[in-house]
Motif scaffolding. Sequence first.
Motif, PDB file in Angstrom:
ATOM      1  N   ASP A 261       0.868  -1.181   0.000  1.00 18.66           N
ATOM      2  CA  ASP A 261       0.000   0.000   0.000  1.00 18.66           C
ATOM      3  C   ASP A 261       0.902   1.227   0.000  1.00 18.66           C
ATOM      4  OD1 ASP A 261      -1.643   2.145   0.530  1.00 18.66           O
ATOM      5  OD2 ASP A 261      -2.758   1.177   2.140  1.00 18.66           O
ATOM      6  N   GLU A 262       1.120   1.774  -1.185  1.00 15.22           N
ATOM      7  CA  GLU A 262       2.017   2.921  -1.364  1.00 15.22           C
ATOM      8  C   GLU A 262       1.228   4.218  -1.547  1.00 15.22           C
ATOM      9  OE1 GLU A 262       5.414   3.090  -1.534  1.00 15.22           O
ATOM     10  OE2 GLU A 262       6.201   1.140  -2.176  1.00 15.22           O
ATOM     11  N   VAL A 263       0.007   4.251  -1.019  1.00 17.58           N
ATOM     12  CA  VAL A 263      -0.850   5.414  -1.214  1.00 17.58           C
ATOM     13  C   VAL A 263      -0.183   6.686  -0.697  1.00 17.58           C
ATOM     14  CG1 VAL A 263      -3.001   6.493  -0.443  1.00 17.58           C
ATOM     15  CG2 VAL A 263      -3.024   4.159  -1.329  1.00 17.58           C
ATOM     16  N   GLN A 264       0.432   6.633   0.484  1.00 21.25           N
ATOM     17  CA  GLN A 264       1.069   7.827   1.036  1.00 21.25           C
ATOM     18  C   GLN A 264       2.571   7.879   0.754  1.00 21.25           C
ATOM     19  OE1 GLN A 264       1.190  10.490   5.182  1.00 21.25           O
ATOM     20  NE2 GLN A 264      -0.295   8.859   4.927  1.00 21.25           N
ATOM     21  N   ALA A 265       3.224   6.735   0.764  1.00 21.05           N
ATOM     22  CA  ALA A 265       4.689   6.718   0.640  1.00 21.05           C
ATOM     23  C   ALA A 265       5.177   6.684  -0.803  1.00 21.05           C
ATOM     24  CB  ALA A 265       5.257   5.513   1.399  1.00 21.05           C
ATOM     25  N   GLY A 266       4.271   6.473  -1.763  1.00 28.12           N
ATOM     26  CA  GLY A 266       4.685   6.335  -3.149  1.00 28.12           C
ATOM     27  C   GLY A 266       4.805   7.644  -3.897  1.00 28.12           C
ATOM     28  N   VAL A 267       5.112   7.554  -5.173  1.00 29.57           N
ATOM     29  CA  VAL A 267       5.178   8.669  -6.112  1.00 29.57           C
ATOM     30  C   VAL A 267       6.246   9.685  -5.700  1.00 29.57           C
ATOM     31  CG1 VAL A 267       3.806  10.257  -7.525  1.00 29.57           C
ATOM     32  CG2 VAL A 267       2.695   8.298  -6.472  1.00 29.57           C
ATOM     33  N   ALA A 268       7.459   9.201  -5.499  1.00 26.43           N
ATOM     34  CA  ALA A 268       8.664  10.007  -5.262  1.00 26.43           C
ATOM     35  C   ALA A 268       8.719  10.651  -3.878  1.00 26.43           C
ATOM     36  CB  ALA A 268       8.838  11.087  -6.343  1.00 26.43           C
ATOM     37  N   ARG A 269       7.730  10.439  -3.049  1.00 26.70           N
ATOM     38  CA  ARG A 269       7.694  11.080  -1.725  1.00 26.70           C
ATOM     39  C   ARG A 269       8.906  10.735  -0.883  1.00 26.70           C
ATOM     40  NH1 ARG A 269       6.280  15.259   1.077  1.00 26.70           N
ATOM     41  NH2 ARG A 269       4.644  15.474  -0.517  1.00 26.70           N
ATOM     42  N   THR A 270       9.396   9.513  -0.953  1.00 26.75           N
ATOM     43  CA  THR A 270      10.497   9.092  -0.074  1.00 26.75           C
ATOM     44  C   THR A 270      11.869   9.158  -0.742  1.00 26.75           C
ATOM     45  OG1 THR A 270      10.335   6.751  -0.695  1.00 26.75           O
ATOM     46  CG2 THR A 270       8.960   7.519   1.155  1.00 26.75           C
ATOM     47  N   GLY A 271      11.916   9.675  -1.968  1.00 27.08           N
ATOM     48  CA  GLY A 271      13.195   9.743  -2.667  1.00 27.08           C
ATOM     49  C   GLY A 271      13.355   8.673  -3.717  1.00 27.08           C
ATOM     50  N   LYS A 272      12.423   7.743  -3.774  1.00 25.31           N
ATOM     51  CA  LYS A 272      12.312   6.779  -4.852  1.00 25.31           C
ATOM     52  C   LYS A 272      10.861   6.812  -5.328  1.00 25.31           C
ATOM     53  CE  LYS A 272      16.030   3.666  -3.336  1.00 25.31           C
ATOM     54  NZ  LYS A 272      16.938   3.930  -4.479  1.00 25.31           N
ATOM     55  N   TRP A 273      10.619   6.314  -6.538  1.00 19.69           N
ATOM     56  CA  TRP A 273       9.249   6.350  -7.026  1.00 19.69           C
ATOM     57  C   TRP A 273       8.321   5.621  -6.073  1.00 19.69           C
ATOM     58  CZ3 TRP A 273       6.276   8.983 -10.158  1.00 19.69           C
ATOM     59  CH2 TRP A 273       6.862   9.799 -11.131  1.00 19.69           C
TER      60      TRP A 273
END
Length: 447
Positions: A261-273
Amino acid sequence: MADIEYRLEQKRDLKTALPGPKSQELAARREKAVAAGVASSVPVYADELDGGIIKDADGNQLIDLGSGIAVTSVGATAPKVVEKVREAVGKFTHTCFMVTPYEGYVEVAEKIASLTPGAFDKRAALFNSGSEAVENAVKIARVHTKRNAIVVFDHAYHGRTNLTLAMTSKVMPYKQGFGPFANEVYRVPMSYPFRDPEGMTGEEAAKRALTLMEKQVGVENVAAIVIEPIQGEGGFIVPAPGFLPALSQWCKDNGAVFVADEVQAGVARTGKWFSSEYEGVEPDLVTFAKGIAGGMPLSGVVGRAELVNVVHGGGLGGTYGGNPVACAAALGAIETIEDWNLADRALEIEKIIKQELGSLAESSPIVGELRGRGAMMALEFVKPRSKEPNADAAQQIAAKCLEQGVVILTCGTFGNNVRLLPPLVIDFDLLREGLRIFAKAIEAAGA
């Protein structure tokens, strides 16, 4: 690093006390029109947003360290998003992809398949919210495995629908009074390094969770393990190294589906896609939402083609799922992230946060831990020189920051975390100013 141009001056500017007169007028109107159950953590009413600035109805300019809960990662008025939305809305606002399909949906599916971990053949389906994405991942897993049990974790947050509330851990404010919830959802311990026994490794934490699952659920009954690679609402908990790979391997060995579940942590938020990449994990299914479309409502699930395609025709979809305007926004947001190297910018934001708060996190008697990745960082507040959660401190600090024109958000199962989710396009000087105001509020609360 990209040279980002802003529409609004990137400057904190308080013209009134907060909330100002116009925000107070809007609050009075709201009380007579909006359901009381819809709460807002900040009492100012937004008028314009750009970069790292929220301009309210009274003309105050506040520093945004929340991004609408990790949504406006590319900013709330990213030029390419605005341009593509204007073009799309001038052609058509809706046809329903299940009736008359269109290229934008296909292009988003192609793009997201190329960005998620794993070189295998993938398929995607688009929806509106993170909750919908998670529900559909569960549907896919159940059809694929012909099993029912879904395993989730302590401190998890997966959404507000009936099924995703069953998967969510925290009762208040999410679950209270809304049951009964969907069945065949089972909860096991998360790897929580700050609160686990000292020295517990990720592999040991995984064994603890998997042993409990095997005894209380049964290997042959597990359709999927669903986990946030970095937990969001639960407190920005980063599991110990080895935890995620062990869970993923267990799924491979036992015919279950591993869902990230990458809803919050995904899409470049953490420094990776996608944050799963940090440990080389290649999930069977990935859910995404929030930062994918620059503020427009869009979500989806993407994963192994042989798994996703087992669902019968018509089994996935929704009237508004993959709305053409939202798809256009997503393509603009993805292009912006790539053109401006916003994943690298997320790592620069992490460095700045650690520079500004690292020593305070070590020395303050009320800071238990500074943790996270990229532009998804949090501080956990505790009673002085203990690990007892201190929700009062988190609330006090958030209120003090707001007085000074800095918007921050709290989170955590115990309500004792402050999370930092600045837009990835935030001006770094503005970020430092906001963090220094935050630091002073921490010092005052710990004095």
